[in-house]
Every structure is written in structure tokens, then in C-alpha cells.
Design a protein around this motif. Structure first.
Motif, PDB file in Angstrom:
ATOM      1  N   UNK A  48       4.942   5.416  -1.048  1.00 25.74           N
ATOM      2  CA  UNK A  48       4.776   4.027  -0.625  1.00 25.74           C
ATOM      3  C   UNK A  48       5.123   3.918   0.847  1.00 25.74           C
ATOM      4  N   UNK A  49       4.227   3.315   1.610  1.00 21.52           N
ATOM      5  CA  UNK A  49       4.375   3.221   3.059  1.00 21.52           C
ATOM      6  C   UNK A  49       4.451   1.758   3.464  1.00 21.52           C
ATOM      7  N   UNK A  50       5.485   1.403   4.220  1.00 17.94           N
ATOM      8  CA  UNK A  50       5.571   0.084   4.844  1.00 17.94           C
ATOM      9  C   UNK A  50       5.892   0.285   6.311  1.00 17.94           C
ATOM     10  N   UNK A  51       5.036  -0.249   7.159  1.00 17.30           N
ATOM     11  CA  UNK A  51       5.238  -0.107   8.602  1.00 17.30           C
ATOM     12  C   UNK A  51       5.070  -1.463   9.275  1.00 17.30           C
ATOM     13  N   UNK A  52       6.002  -1.775  10.164  1.00 14.60           N
ATOM     14  CA  UNK A  52       5.918  -3.016  10.942  1.00 14.60           C
ATOM     15  C   UNK A  52       6.048  -2.660  12.421  1.00 14.60           C
ATOM     16  N   UNK A  53       5.087  -3.121  13.214  1.00 20.18           N
ATOM     17  CA  UNK A  53       5.099  -2.924  14.654  1.00 20.18           C
ATOM     18  C   UNK A  53       5.177  -4.291  15.326  1.00 20.18           C
ATOM     19  N   UNK A  54       6.096  -4.437  16.273  1.00 22.36           N
ATOM     20  CA  UNK A  54       6.221  -5.668  17.055  1.00 22.36           C
ATOM     21  C   UNK A  54       5.544  -5.426  18.393  1.00 22.36           C
ATOM     22  N   UNK A  62       1.244  -5.152  10.533  1.00 27.12           N
ATOM     23  CA  UNK A  62       1.863  -4.770   9.266  1.00 27.12           C
ATOM     24  C   UNK A  62       0.945  -3.856   8.475  1.00 27.12           C
ATOM     25  N   UNK A  63       1.498  -2.734   8.010  1.00 27.83           N
ATOM     26  CA  UNK A  63       0.786  -1.821   7.128  1.00 27.83           C
ATOM     27  C   UNK A  63       1.518  -1.729   5.791  1.00 27.83           C
ATOM     28  N   UNK A  64       0.751  -1.653   4.716  1.00 26.04           N
ATOM     29  CA  UNK A  64       1.302  -1.293   3.413  1.00 26.04           C
ATOM     30  C   UNK A  64       0.302  -0.375   2.729  1.00 26.04           C
ATOM     31  N   UNK A  65       0.806   0.758   2.228  1.00 23.67           N
ATOM     32  CA  UNK A  65      -0.071   1.714   1.559  1.00 23.67           C
ATOM     33  C   UNK A  65       0.619   2.274   0.326  1.00 23.67           C
ATOM     34  N   UNK A  66      -0.181   2.540  -0.691  1.00 14.81           N
ATOM     35  CA  UNK A  66       0.259   3.227  -1.907  1.00 14.81           C
ATOM     36  C   UNK A  66      -0.625   4.460  -2.038  1.00 14.81           C
ATOM     37  N   UNK A  67      -0.004   5.650  -1.950  1.00 16.55           N
ATOM     38  CA  UNK A  67      -0.753   6.900  -1.901  1.00 16.55           C
ATOM     39  C   UNK A  67      -0.319   7.798  -3.052  1.00 16.55           C
ATOM     40  N   UNK A  68      -1.282   8.294  -3.809  1.00 16.79           N
ATOM     41  CA  UNK A  68      -1.013   9.304  -4.827  1.00 16.79           C
ATOM     42  C   UNK A  68      -1.284  10.671  -4.210  1.00 16.79           C
ATOM     43  N   UNK A  69      -0.268  11.537  -4.240  1.00 20.23           N
ATOM     44  CA  UNK A  69      -0.354  12.836  -3.567  1.00 20.23           C
ATOM     45  C   UNK A  69      -0.078  13.971  -4.544  1.00 20.23           C
ATOM     46  N   UNK A  81      -4.504   3.003  -1.693  1.00 19.16           N
ATOM     47  CA  UNK A  81      -4.872   1.658  -1.250  1.00 19.16           C
ATOM     48  C   UNK A  81      -4.098   1.371   0.027  1.00 19.16           C
ATOM     49  N   UNK A  82      -4.714   0.646   0.923  1.00 22.21           N
ATOM     50  CA  UNK A  82      -4.118   0.352   2.231  1.00 22.21           C
ATOM     51  C   UNK A  82      -4.462  -1.072   2.626  1.00 22.21           C
ATOM     52  N   UNK A  83      -3.468  -1.805   3.114  1.00 19.46           N
ATOM     53  CA  UNK A  83      -3.723  -3.125   3.699  1.00 19.46           C
ATOM     54  C   UNK A  83      -3.136  -3.161   5.100  1.00 19.46           C
ATOM     55  N   UNK A  84      -3.833  -3.815   5.982  1.00 20.53           N
ATOM     56  CA  UNK A  84      -3.411  -3.959   7.373  1.00 20.53           C
ATOM     57  C   UNK A  84      -3.513  -5.436   7.732  1.00 20.53           C
ATOM     58  N   UNK A  85      -2.424  -5.995   8.248  1.00 21.31           N
ATOM     59  CA  UNK A  85      -2.377  -7.419   8.568  1.00 21.31           C
ATOM     60  C   UNK A  85      -1.792  -7.641   9.965  1.00 21.31           C
ATOM     61  N   UNK A  86      -2.212  -8.744  10.595  1.00 15.78           N
ATOM     62  CA  UNK A  86      -1.630  -9.181  11.859  1.00 15.78           C
ATOM     63  C   UNK A  86      -1.074 -10.594  11.685  1.00 15.78           C
ATOM     64  N   UNK A  87       0.087 -10.843  12.261  1.00 14.37           N
ATOM     65  CA  UNK A  87       0.715 -12.165  12.244  1.00 14.37           C
ATOM     66  C   UNK A  87       1.033 -12.540  13.681  1.00 14.37           C
TER      67      UNK A  87
END
Length: 227
Positions: A48-54, A62-69, A81-87
Motif C-alpha cells: 500500500x502506497x500513500x504519498x503526499x507532495x506539497x 496525493x497518490x494512493x496505490x494498492x499493488x499486489x506483488x 490500482x492507483x489514484x492521483x489527486x490535486x488539492x
């Protein structure tokens, strides 16, 4: 490293993302954090990946990913699955910039769907976030480099990469990655096989349990500048 740390078990590592303009005394900024959580699921594991860049404009990326490896030397992904958002600095989501992606790998065939648009590529694929997990399971010994193609951000294919062990230095162990389309990566681990730092170009990831709170301070500072 905690005495009970096992890179093959469940763990969470949080990294402070720092950038440098090239001057030791100035221009070094905390820009965000990257949180990785590994959960074993038998022959595979979930990353599980959560990344926040200011950003300097006080907007958030904002990134959120769920990766099966797979439990391979380079943590080969099979699906994600991957989502990318801007606020914006006003707290409003920039929905016109939303990105949602799913991916699946069958052998060498990679199928990616991004906002409803499908594309395929081929290669022995892993992801840049997957390698943060993978190096912790590799032995500290000189061997033939591991070859792979890199799916940067799980989206952009960069070919002909090599990951190799460079040896101990100042009490830490270093792995080194080179390949097309990215700056070289240096991975630094301690004797317990915990990844402490990753450096690439002007960007460094530093293992830091306070990374999220540091990012919150930077976020609030950016909002005040914007106001």
C-alpha cells in the motif's frame, strides 16, 4: 532497526521526501512523505502506497496505490490500482486533474487503463515503489545485477534497468540502480536490512517517523504564504 524487523513480514516504513538545490547550507526543503505498508498474503504480498507532495504553490499532490506483488527479487507487480489527486491551497479538489488507473501483468504483457483509456506494453516489469520493498529482501553480497524494466509511478515505462549491490560503506549497505530515463538510484540499508535512505537526482527519501507531521507543517506554511 527494531530487533524484530523482518523484511518478509508486515511492516510500515514512512519516508520524508527532501529536495536539494545543490547548496549544503540552503535550498534544502521537506516536500512531503512516502508511506509504504507491506502485508503478506501467501505467495504474494500487498504493498500500500500513500504519498503526499506539497508544491511551492501550496497545492497538494496525493497518490494512493494498492499493488499486489510477487516475492521475486524485484517485487514484480501482478495487479494494481492507483489514484492521483490535486488539492489547491484553498482546500478545493482540482477534479479536472484526477487520474485513476488500474494495471495487470500477465507474463511480459502489461495492460494499463488510465481514466478509461487502455494501453499495453511489454517487459520484465517492476515499479519504483516496489523496489523500496525489494531491496530489503536482497542479500548483502556481490552477484550479477538484477535486470528489469521500470514502470515509473506505475505509469511510464523506462527500459533496461539494473540493480546491483555496491558493498558496505560507513556502516551501511548500498544498492545501486541505473537505467534509461531516470537518474541513478542509491539505496542505503542498515545491518538489519531496513531501508534507511534513497537518493536520486535532487530528491532524497529519508526514513523518518515524523515525516507526516513535518509535511503538515510545510502544508500549513504554504497555505499562509498563499493567503
Amino acid at each position: 532497526t527494531p530487533d524484530d524487523f523482518d523484511p518478509n513480514s508486515t511492516w510500515t516504513n514512512t519516508y520524508r521526501i527532501m529536495t536539494c538545490h545543490g547548496y549544503r547550507e540552503s535550498g534544502n526543503d521537506d516536500r512531503g512523505y512516502l508511506k509504504l505498508t507491506r502485508t503478506p498474503t501467501g505467495e504474494t504480498f500487498q504493498l500500500t502506497v500513500d504519498q503526499k507532495i506539497v508544491n511551492r504553490e501550496a497545492s497538494l499532490h496525493l497518490y494512493h496505490a494498492e499493488i499486489t506483488c510477487l516475492n521475486t527479487p524485484c517485487a514484480s507487480p501482478t495487479a494494481w490500482t492507483l489514484s492521483c489527486r490535486f488539492v489547491g491551497p484553498d482546500g478545493r479538489s482540482r477534479t479536472e486533474l484526477d487520474l485513476d488507473e488500474t494495471g495487470q501483468i500477465d507474463g511480459d504483457i502489461v495492460q494499463i487503463q488510465t481514466n478509461g483509456i487502455e494501453r499495453t506494453c511489454e517487459g520484465q516489469i517492476t515499479g519504483d515503489w516496489c523496489l523500496f520493498e525489494a531491496v530489503q529482501r536482497l542479500p548483502f553480497e556481490t552477484a550479477d545485477p538484477i535486470a528489469f524494466d521500470l514502470l515509473e509511478g506505475l505509469s511510464t515505462l523506462k527500459t533496461d534497468h539494473r540493480l546491483s549491490y555496491r558493498g558496505p560503506d560507513a556502516g551501511l549497505h548500498q544498492f545501486y540502480q541505473i537505467g534509461h530515463g531516470v537518474f541513478p538510484y542509491e539505496y542505503w540499508l542498515d545491518e538489519g536490512h531496513r531501508l534507511l535512505m534513497v537518493a536520486t537526482g535532487a530528491r532524497t527519501y529519508i526514513l523518518d517517523e515524523d515525516a507526516e507531521s513535518r509535511t503538515a507543517v510545510e502544508e500549513e506554511s504554504g497555505k499562509r504564504r498563499y493567503a
